[in-house]
Write a protein that holds these residues in place. Structure first.
Motif, PDB file in Angstrom:
ATOM      1  N   ARG A 124       0.818  -1.216   0.000  1.00 31.51           N
ATOM      2  CA  ARG A 124       0.000   0.000   0.000  1.00 31.51           C
ATOM      3  C   ARG A 124       0.853   1.267   0.000  1.00 31.51           C
ATOM      4  NH1 ARG A 124      -3.236  -1.855   3.577  1.00 31.51           N
ATOM      5  NH2 ARG A 124      -4.824  -2.587   2.160  1.00 31.51           N
ATOM      6  N   MET A 125       0.589   2.110  -0.991  1.00 27.65           N
ATOM      7  CA  MET A 125       1.304   3.399  -1.090  1.00 27.65           C
ATOM      8  C   MET A 125       0.269   4.497  -1.275  1.00 27.65           C
ATOM      9  SD  MET A 125       4.040   2.234  -3.961  1.00 27.65           S
ATOM     10  CE  MET A 125       2.693   1.562  -4.895  1.00 27.65           C
ATOM     11  N   ALA A 126       0.724   5.759  -1.107  1.00 30.39           N
ATOM     12  CA  ALA A 126      -0.193   6.889  -1.297  1.00 30.39           C
ATOM     13  C   ALA A 126      -0.747   6.903  -2.719  1.00 30.39           C
ATOM     14  CB  ALA A 126       0.536   8.199  -1.008  1.00 30.39           C
ATOM     15  N   SER A 127       0.078   6.498  -3.674  1.00 29.28           N
ATOM     16  CA  SER A 127      -0.310   6.623  -5.083  1.00 29.28           C
ATOM     17  C   SER A 127      -1.021   5.382  -5.633  1.00 29.28           C
ATOM     18  CB  SER A 127       0.937   6.904  -5.922  1.00 29.28           C
ATOM     19  OG  SER A 127       1.907   5.903  -5.693  1.00 29.28           O
ATOM     20  N   TYR A 134      14.560  -1.741   3.760  1.00 26.83           N
ATOM     21  CA  TYR A 134      13.214  -2.303   3.840  1.00 26.83           C
ATOM     22  C   TYR A 134      12.185  -1.194   3.689  1.00 26.83           C
ATOM     23  CZ  TYR A 134       9.334  -5.257   5.062  1.00 26.83           C
ATOM     24  OH  TYR A 134       8.159  -5.959   4.988  1.00 26.83           O
ATOM     25  N   SER A 135      11.131  -1.495   2.940  1.00 24.91           N
ATOM     26  CA  SER A 135      10.090  -0.506   2.681  1.00 24.91           C
ATOM     27  C   SER A 135       8.803  -0.909   3.415  1.00 24.91           C
ATOM     28  CB  SER A 135       9.867  -0.467   1.161  1.00 24.91           C
ATOM     29  OG  SER A 135       8.748   0.303   0.853  1.00 24.91           O
ATOM     30  N   LEU A 136       8.374  -0.055   4.353  1.00 27.84           N
ATOM     31  CA  LEU A 136       7.150  -0.324   5.138  1.00 27.84           C
ATOM     32  C   LEU A 136       5.975   0.354   4.464  1.00 27.84           C
ATOM     33  CD1 LEU A 136       9.264   0.615   8.083  1.00 27.84           C
ATOM     34  CD2 LEU A 136       7.821  -1.377   8.367  1.00 27.84           C
ATOM     35  N   VAL A 137       4.922  -0.397   4.231  1.00 26.00           N
ATOM     36  CA  VAL A 137       3.776   0.161   3.509  1.00 26.00           C
ATOM     37  C   VAL A 137       2.969   1.106   4.401  1.00 26.00           C
ATOM     38  CG1 VAL A 137       3.608  -1.845   1.983  1.00 26.00           C
ATOM     39  CG2 VAL A 137       2.227  -1.780   4.084  1.00 26.00           C
ATOM     40  N   VAL A 138       2.076   1.884   3.776  1.00 28.28           N
ATOM     41  CA  VAL A 138       1.210   2.795   4.535  1.00 28.28           C
ATOM     42  C   VAL A 138       0.369   1.968   5.514  1.00 28.28           C
ATOM     43  CG1 VAL A 138      -0.773   4.363   4.384  1.00 28.28           C
ATOM     44  CG2 VAL A 138       1.067   4.521   2.688  1.00 28.28           C
ATOM     45  N   GLY A 139       0.365   2.353   6.773  1.00 33.01           N
ATOM     46  CA  GLY A 139      -0.387   1.556   7.754  1.00 33.01           C
ATOM     47  C   GLY A 139      -0.636   2.307   9.042  1.00 33.01           C
ATOM     48  N   GLY A 152       1.361   9.354   3.302  1.00 31.07           N
ATOM     49  CA  GLY A 152       0.579  10.072   2.281  1.00 31.07           C
ATOM     50  C   GLY A 152      -0.706   9.341   1.953  1.00 31.07           C
ATOM     51  N   GLY A 153      -1.653  10.093   1.388  1.00 28.64           N
ATOM     52  CA  GLY A 153      -2.932   9.501   0.995  1.00 28.64           C
ATOM     53  C   GLY A 153      -3.839   9.211   2.185  1.00 28.64           C
ATOM     54  N   GLN A 154      -3.473   9.702   3.344  1.00 29.81           N
ATOM     55  CA  GLN A 154      -4.277   9.491   4.551  1.00 29.81           C
ATOM     56  C   GLN A 154      -4.206  10.784   5.357  1.00 29.81           C
ATOM     57  OE1 GLN A 154      -2.368   6.579   7.079  1.00 29.81           O
ATOM     58  NE2 GLN A 154      -0.356   7.430   6.747  1.00 29.81           N
ATOM     59  N   ASN A 155      -4.795  10.783   6.568  1.00 26.69           N
ATOM     60  CA  ASN A 155      -4.725  12.056   7.293  1.00 26.69           C
ATOM     61  C   ASN A 155      -3.315  12.294   7.817  1.00 26.69           C
ATOM     62  OD1 ASN A 155      -4.450  11.505  10.107  1.00 26.69           O
ATOM     63  ND2 ASN A 155      -6.606  10.924  10.197  1.00 26.69           N
ATOM     64  N   ILE A 156      -2.948  13.550   7.777  1.00 26.16           N
ATOM     65  CA  ILE A 156      -1.565  13.947   8.072  1.00 26.16           C
ATOM     66  C   ILE A 156      -1.160  13.617   9.504  1.00 26.16           C
ATOM     67  CG2 ILE A 156      -2.334  16.358   8.438  1.00 26.16           C
ATOM     68  CD1 ILE A 156       0.905  15.857   6.789  1.00 26.16           C
ATOM     69  N   GLU A 157      -2.126  13.655  10.442  1.00 25.47           N
ATOM     70  CA  GLU A 157      -1.812  13.322  11.842  1.00 25.47           C
ATOM     71  C   GLU A 157      -1.304  11.882  11.939  1.00 25.47           C
ATOM     72  OE1 GLU A 157      -4.697  14.990  11.083  1.00 25.47           O
ATOM     73  OE2 GLU A 157      -3.945  16.900  11.888  1.00 25.47           O
ATOM     74  N   ASN A 158      -1.925  11.013  11.142  1.00 26.41           N
ATOM     75  CA  ASN A 158      -1.502   9.615  11.125  1.00 26.41           C
ATOM     76  C   ASN A 158      -0.057   9.489  10.614  1.00 26.41           C
ATOM     77  OD1 ASN A 158      -2.996   7.022  11.662  1.00 26.41           O
ATOM     78  ND2 ASN A 158      -1.943   6.512   9.744  1.00 26.41           N
ATOM     79  N   ALA A 201       6.314   9.614   0.349  1.00 23.48           N
ATOM     80  CA  ALA A 201       4.890   9.889   0.103  1.00 23.48           C
ATOM     81  C   ALA A 201       4.486   9.509  -1.320  1.00 23.48           C
ATOM     82  CB  ALA A 201       4.575  11.353   0.366  1.00 23.48           C
ATOM     83  N   ASN A 202       5.438   8.998  -2.095  1.00 24.43           N
ATOM     84  CA  ASN A 202       5.104   8.548  -3.463  1.00 24.43           C
ATOM     85  C   ASN A 202       4.228   9.562  -4.214  1.00 24.43           C
ATOM     86  OD1 ASN A 202       5.337   5.476  -2.023  1.00 24.43           O
ATOM     87  ND2 ASN A 202       6.369   5.821  -3.966  1.00 24.43           N
TER      88      ASN A 202
END
Ligand code: 0XW
Ligand code: MG
Length: 368
Positions: A21-24, A136-141, A166-172, A194-195
């Motif tokens: 899962r990525m922002a894009s 290592y690349s950690l996905v959006v979570g 990215g692609g989610q709320n900035i606080e997260n 943030a892709n």
């Protein structure tokens, strides 16, 4: 040594361990494209190109295959000892489509290396190390879960992490960066990717909310213009990834002073020949960079590793290969594998990896 036959294969690569899962965009399945280039001396070279779905960047699987169809027939009968003249031949057949040309370019290096009994890293100017760093690349979570995985990967030996945001709320996003840094400080370098998925305003906010954390901001916004706007207004270094569509963009970004480093993709740039020139441009300006690709099996992984081994280690930001997300290997005897966060550079001729005979089934196209 002339090229007498080219076979093109398709390899399904389902994503292991959950959605990437990525922002894009997200992917669960990709299809890789392989080329087998056969010369009249019996030598064989393998190349590969594999996009990260059709949304990550403009390069996509069907585009690669259409471009290969334009280029492939024109390579039959060509002299294979000059990779530069083969590059010119490809350009004479098709404008652009670097990522498809990259598959051939990788295969030409493999073919030449095997023919002369030298490794691809030797062909690229010579390895500076026989073991390179992987990251290592950690996905959006979710922040706690992302930090838990980060700690686990650091324990496994990774010294560099890339955290997708990215692609989610900035606080997260801000919470994720803080939580990951709690487990990574003093142990691993962290890039926050943030892709292309943030507005300039969001990137400013993230950077300011994470001011005390020495992260790198990787491709925070979509365009070079947005990055230029952001640059100088944030304290964190900015690396470009998706914007580096070709050598000219890299040159432009360096001369504009808007990139502090790069996440480089071998196939997006056009293969090992083009990536070597970009490697040298970065060396001239002391810019750090990685040696990655968007996805793919052992052939692409080997190409990234050989190139990575020729980069000055103090500026090397690691190689990302898809091994952690795919099942199995093309070459079970000599796979490219990550151990303790590092990858051994193959010492055998060519790429040092070779797909098992017949493993991809019938070719989807053949020329010659
Ligand atoms: C982590 N990668 C190298 C793999 C995916 O294709 C995304 C990419 C990146 O850095 O954006
Ligand atoms: Mg990236």
């Amino acid at each position: 040594m002339r090229i007498i036959q080219i076979n093109v294969f398709s390899a399904p690569l389902p994503v292991q361990g959950g959605t990437y899962r990525m922002a894009s965009g997200s992917i669960d399945f990709v299809e890789s494209t392989l080329v087998e280039v056969i010369a009249d001396n019996g030598a064989v070279g393998w190349g590969e190109t594999c996009s990260n779905g059709p949304v990550y960047q403009p390069q996509h699987t069907l585009g690669a295959r259409a471009a290969i169809e334009e280029i492939g027939p024109g390579l039959i009968g060509e002299e294979a000892t000059s990779i530069r003249s083969l590059g010119a031949r490809m350009d004479a057949r098709l404008n652009g489509h670097n990522y498809a040309k990259a598959a051939f370019d990788i295969a030409f290096h493999d073919l030449l290396g095997r023919t002369y009994g030298i490794s691809v890293s030797t062909l690229l100017g010579g390895a500076l190390t026989n073991r390179i760093e992987a990251y290592y690349s950690l996905v959006v979570g979710e922040p706690n879960e992302t930090a838990r995985i980060a700690a686990e990967k650091i324990k496994k030996g990774y010294q560099r992490l890339q955290v997708k945001i990215g692609g989610q709320n900035i606080e997260n996003d801000v919470e994720t960066v803080h939580k990951v840094w709690e487990v990574a400080a003093g142990k691993a370098r962290v890039a926050v990717d943030a892709n292309r998925g943030m507005t300039v305003a969001a990137a400013l906010q993230l950077s300011r909310s994470c001011q005390a954390i020495p992260i790198v901001l990787e491709q925070p916004c979509n365009t070079l213009d947005e990055i230029a706007n952001l640059k100088g207004r944030v304290w964190h270094p900015i690396y470009l990834d998706e914007n580096t569509e070709d050598q000219n963009v890299v040159l432009r970004a360096i001369s504009m002073g808007i990139a502090d480093g790069f996440g480089l993709k071998v196939t997006r740039l056009g293969g090992l020949s083009k990536m070597t020139a970009v490697r040298d441009m970065c060396a001239i300006r002391s810019l750090p960079h990685s040696s990655d690709d968007t996805w793919g099996g052992d052939i692409i992984a080997a190409a990234c590793v050989h190139l990575g081994a020729t980069v000055e280690p103090r500026r090397f930001e690691g190689a990302w290969i898809a091994q952690e997300y795919i099942e199995g290997h093309y070459d079970k005897a000599n796979p490219i594998t990550i151990r303790d966060g590092h990858i051994l550079v193959p010492q055998e001729p060519g790429l040092g990896v070779k797909p098992e005979a017949g493993m991809f089934g019938k070719p989807i196209a053949s020329y010659g």
